[in-house]
Scaffold this motif. Structure first.
Motif, mmCIF file in Angstrom:
data_model
loop_
_atom_site.group_PDB
_atom_site.id
_atom_site.type_symbol
_atom_site.label_atom_id
_atom_site.label_comp_id
_atom_site.label_asym_id
_atom_site.label_seq_id
_atom_site.Cartn_x
_atom_site.Cartn_y
_atom_site.Cartn_z
ATOM 1 N N ALA A 20 18.612 144.340 -27.845
ATOM 2 C CA ALA A 20 18.678 142.951 -28.311
ATOM 3 C C ALA A 20 18.962 142.902 -29.805
ATOM 4 C CB ALA A 20 17.381 142.215 -27.987
ATOM 5 N N MET A 21 18.325 143.770 -30.577
ATOM 6 C CA MET A 21 18.559 143.805 -32.018
ATOM 7 C C MET A 21 19.981 144.264 -32.327
ATOM 8 S SD MET A 21 16.066 142.598 -33.693
ATOM 9 C CE MET A 21 16.271 143.191 -35.347
ATOM 10 N N GLU A 22 20.493 145.179 -31.545
ATOM 11 C CA GLU A 22 21.875 145.648 -31.740
ATOM 12 C C GLU A 22 22.856 144.506 -31.494
ATOM 13 O OE1 GLU A 22 24.707 148.275 -32.969
ATOM 14 O OE2 GLU A 22 22.550 148.559 -33.021
ATOM 15 N N ARG A 23 22.635 143.745 -30.416
ATOM 16 C CA ARG A 23 23.507 142.582 -30.132
ATOM 17 C C ARG A 23 23.406 141.551 -31.251
ATOM 18 N NH1 ARG A 23 21.201 143.274 -25.080
ATOM 19 N NH2 ARG A 23 19.874 141.440 -25.374
ATOM 20 N N PHE A 24 22.185 141.304 -31.718
ATOM 21 C CA PHE A 24 21.961 140.348 -32.808
ATOM 22 C C PHE A 24 22.692 140.801 -34.070
ATOM 23 C CE2 PHE A 24 18.707 138.734 -36.061
ATOM 24 C CZ PHE A 24 19.303 137.490 -36.172
ATOM 25 N N MET A 26 25.350 142.725 -34.304
ATOM 26 C CA MET A 26 26.794 142.585 -34.117
ATOM 27 C C MET A 26 27.211 141.115 -34.218
ATOM 28 S SD MET A 26 27.745 145.665 -33.918
ATOM 29 C CE MET A 26 29.373 145.804 -33.215
ATOM 30 N N GLU A 27 26.386 140.216 -33.676
ATOM 31 C CA GLU A 27 26.671 138.780 -33.740
ATOM 32 C C GLU A 27 26.671 138.291 -35.188
ATOM 33 O OE1 GLU A 27 24.125 134.838 -32.704
ATOM 34 O OE2 GLU A 27 24.264 136.327 -31.103
ATOM 35 N N VAL A 28 25.672 138.693 -35.954
ATOM 36 C CA VAL A 28 25.587 138.281 -37.357
ATOM 37 C C VAL A 28 26.759 138.851 -38.145
ATOM 38 C CG1 VAL A 28 24.236 138.559 -39.484
ATOM 39 C CG2 VAL A 28 23.092 137.924 -37.355
ATOM 40 N N ALA A 29 27.093 140.113 -37.914
ATOM 41 C CA ALA A 29 28.227 140.730 -38.614
ATOM 42 C C ALA A 29 29.510 139.959 -38.324
ATOM 43 C CB ALA A 29 28.371 142.190 -38.207
ATOM 44 N N SER A 51 24.482 142.386 -46.550
ATOM 45 C CA SER A 51 24.624 140.982 -46.162
ATOM 46 C C SER A 51 24.266 140.782 -44.697
ATOM 47 C CB SER A 51 26.041 140.472 -46.443
ATOM 48 O OG SER A 51 26.996 141.099 -45.631
ATOM 49 N N VAL A 52 24.574 141.758 -43.857
ATOM 50 C CA VAL A 52 24.230 141.660 -42.437
ATOM 51 C C VAL A 52 22.713 141.715 -42.282
ATOM 52 C CG1 VAL A 52 24.393 142.780 -40.177
ATOM 53 C CG2 VAL A 52 26.423 142.600 -41.625
ATOM 54 N N GLY A 53 22.084 142.694 -42.896
ATOM 55 C CA GLY A 53 20.631 142.821 -42.799
ATOM 56 C C GLY A 53 19.919 141.610 -43.382
ATOM 57 N N GLY A 54 20.386 141.131 -44.521
ATOM 58 C CA GLY A 54 19.771 139.969 -45.151
ATOM 59 C C GLY A 54 19.883 138.720 -44.304
ATOM 60 N N GLU A 55 21.028 138.522 -43.691
ATOM 61 C CA GLU A 55 21.223 137.341 -42.840
ATOM 62 C C GLU A 55 20.392 137.452 -41.575
ATOM 63 O OE1 GLU A 55 22.388 133.608 -41.660
ATOM 64 O OE2 GLU A 55 22.563 134.554 -43.620
ATOM 65 N N MET A 56 20.238 138.655 -41.046
ATOM 66 C CA MET A 56 19.375 138.836 -39.883
ATOM 67 C C MET A 56 17.949 138.419 -40.214
ATOM 68 S SD MET A 56 20.725 142.486 -38.382
ATOM 69 C CE MET A 56 19.520 142.572 -37.067
ATOM 70 N N LYS A 62 13.697 131.935 -40.124
ATOM 71 C CA LYS A 62 13.925 130.536 -39.774
ATOM 72 C C LYS A 62 13.442 130.247 -38.360
ATOM 73 C CE LYS A 62 17.545 127.060 -39.280
ATOM 74 N NZ LYS A 62 18.981 126.806 -39.276
ATOM 75 N N LYS A 63 13.765 131.136 -37.427
ATOM 76 C CA LYS A 63 13.349 130.933 -36.039
ATOM 77 C C LYS A 63 11.828 130.966 -35.923
ATOM 78 C CE LYS A 63 14.242 132.340 -31.348
ATOM 79 N NZ LYS A 63 15.192 132.980 -30.468
ATOM 80 N N GLN A 64 11.180 131.871 -36.618
ATOM 81 C CA GLN A 64 9.719 131.965 -36.566
ATOM 82 C C GLN A 64 9.084 130.719 -37.170
ATOM 83 O OE1 GLN A 64 7.938 134.214 -34.934
ATOM 84 N NE2 GLN A 64 6.098 133.101 -35.447
ATOM 85 N N GLU A 65 9.620 130.230 -38.275
ATOM 86 C CA GLU A 65 9.096 129.001 -38.893
ATOM 87 C C GLU A 65 9.233 127.811 -37.943
ATOM 88 O OE1 GLU A 65 9.779 129.904 -43.631
ATOM 89 O OE2 GLU A 65 11.325 128.831 -42.527
#
Length: 70
Positions: A20-24, A26-29, A51-56, A62-65
């Protein structure tokens, strides 16, 4: 003093979360236009990788908040 056997590693606590994290990632990238691919990505700049790690992290926070405010 007991030490965590995972200290210093990138192992997931929940093995199923890895895909799931790998898909996430790739999606963010893709959203950021970073040419991330499976396997070796040493041709990316540290800015691109960061930038990919930071955006993840931003999206996960945001989702947790949002979940906490319900």
């Amino acid at each position: 003093m007991a030490q965590n056997s995972n200290s210093g590693s990138n192992n997931m606590e929940v093995p199923e979360a890895e895909s799931a994290m790998e898909r996430f990632k790739m999606e963010v990238a893709s959203e950021l236009g970073v040419p991330l691919k499976k396997g070796y990505n040493g041709d990316l700049t540290s800015y691109q990788s960061g930038s990919v790690g930071g955006e993840m992290v931003r999206q996960m926070i945001k989702k947790q908040e949002e979940q906490m405010s319900k």
